[in-house]
Design a protein around this motif. Structure first.
Motif, mmCIF file in Angstrom:
data_model
loop_
_atom_site.group_PDB
_atom_site.id
_atom_site.type_symbol
_atom_site.label_atom_id
_atom_site.label_comp_id
_atom_site.label_asym_id
_atom_site.label_seq_id
_atom_site.Cartn_x
_atom_site.Cartn_y
_atom_site.Cartn_z
ATOM 1 N N TRP A 181 3.929 1.278 -1.156
ATOM 2 C CA TRP A 181 4.502 1.481 -2.481
ATOM 3 C C TRP A 181 3.570 2.008 -3.568
ATOM 4 O O TRP A 181 3.856 3.023 -4.416
ATOM 5 C CB TRP A 181 4.963 0.087 -2.934
ATOM 6 C CG TRP A 181 5.663 0.131 -4.150
ATOM 7 C CD1 TRP A 181 5.072 -0.158 -5.592
ATOM 8 C CD2 TRP A 181 6.807 0.451 -4.637
ATOM 9 N NE1 TRP A 181 5.789 -0.013 -6.606
ATOM 10 C CE2 TRP A 181 6.980 0.114 -6.131
ATOM 11 C CE3 TRP A 181 7.991 0.725 -3.931
ATOM 12 C CZ2 TRP A 181 8.270 0.473 -6.642
ATOM 13 C CZ3 TRP A 181 9.152 1.107 -4.447
ATOM 14 C CH2 TRP A 181 9.387 1.225 -5.722
ATOM 15 N N ARG A 182 2.237 1.622 -3.490
ATOM 16 C CA ARG A 182 1.312 2.345 -4.221
ATOM 17 C C ARG A 182 0.973 3.631 -4.175
ATOM 18 O O ARG A 182 1.039 4.534 -5.191
ATOM 19 C CB ARG A 182 0.035 1.423 -4.420
ATOM 20 C CG ARG A 182 0.126 0.144 -5.030
ATOM 21 C CD ARG A 182 -1.538 -0.425 -5.147
ATOM 22 N NE ARG A 182 -1.233 -1.873 -4.996
ATOM 23 C CZ ARG A 182 -1.677 -2.533 -3.961
ATOM 24 N NH1 ARG A 182 -2.310 -1.982 -2.723
ATOM 25 N NH2 ARG A 182 -1.390 -4.018 -4.001
ATOM 26 N N LYS A 217 0.892 -1.067 -0.120
ATOM 27 C CA LYS A 217 0.168 -0.226 0.071
ATOM 28 C C LYS A 217 0.841 1.298 0.219
ATOM 29 O O LYS A 217 0.594 2.360 -0.628
ATOM 30 C CB LYS A 217 -0.905 -0.005 1.118
ATOM 31 C CG LYS A 217 -2.104 -0.745 1.064
ATOM 32 C CD LYS A 217 -3.059 -0.876 2.133
ATOM 33 C CE LYS A 217 -4.272 -1.808 1.842
ATOM 34 N NZ LYS A 217 -5.305 -1.479 2.967
ATOM 35 N N GLN A 242 4.006 5.741 -5.443
ATOM 36 C CA GLN A 242 3.879 5.639 -7.071
ATOM 37 C C GLN A 242 2.896 6.721 -7.611
ATOM 38 O O GLN A 242 3.019 7.431 -8.445
ATOM 39 C CB GLN A 242 3.669 4.301 -7.372
ATOM 40 C CG GLN A 242 4.421 3.280 -7.380
ATOM 41 C CD GLN A 242 5.849 3.534 -8.273
ATOM 42 O OE1 GLN A 242 6.318 4.698 -8.563
ATOM 43 N NE2 GLN A 242 6.186 2.512 -8.954
ATOM 44 N N ARG A 243 1.708 6.823 -6.813
ATOM 45 C CA ARG A 243 0.613 7.930 -7.205
ATOM 46 C C ARG A 243 1.125 9.153 -6.801
ATOM 47 O O ARG A 243 1.066 9.968 -7.791
ATOM 48 C CB ARG A 243 -0.548 7.486 -6.504
ATOM 49 C CG ARG A 243 -1.410 6.680 -7.156
ATOM 50 C CD ARG A 243 -2.921 6.370 -6.275
ATOM 51 N NE ARG A 243 -2.692 5.484 -5.633
ATOM 52 C CZ ARG A 243 -3.121 5.376 -4.142
ATOM 53 N NH1 ARG A 243 -3.543 6.280 -3.444
ATOM 54 N NH2 ARG A 243 -3.102 4.593 -3.511
#
Length: 88
Positions: free
Chosen positions: A78-79, A76, A82-83
């Motif tokens: 990491w996502r 979570k 990235q966003r």
């Protein structure tokens, strides 16, 4: 091909977290008399021959849950990173 690499990386991350977590299982733990009685009662109730096997199975289950929680948190995070990077 990239999907396969991502999946293999995720599996490697989970296995790494699990190995780090399993290293903390106290294998040679000395039990008090009350703990010994409790483990023997539970192992008899579950029909497990050796209470130490039950002790290890319980700790292993706990460590798998901890590793899964850490894996979910890392993915979570990491996502989220990235966003943030894609919007910058």
């Amino acid at each position: 091909m990239a999907i396969l690499v991502r999946r293999l990386f995720k599996i490697a991350v989970f296995i790494g977290l699990l190995l780090l977590s399993v290293r903390s299982i106290p294998l040679s733990n000395e039990w008090s008399l009350a703990e010994t009685r409790a483990w023997i009662r539970v192992s008899d109730w579950l029909d497990v021959d050796d209470p130490e096997n039950l002790y290890f199975a319980v700790w292993l289950t706990i460590e798998v849950i901890v590793a899964a929680g850490a894996y979910i948190a890392i993915m979570k995070l990491w996502r989220h990173c990235q966003r943030l990077r894609s919007h910058a």
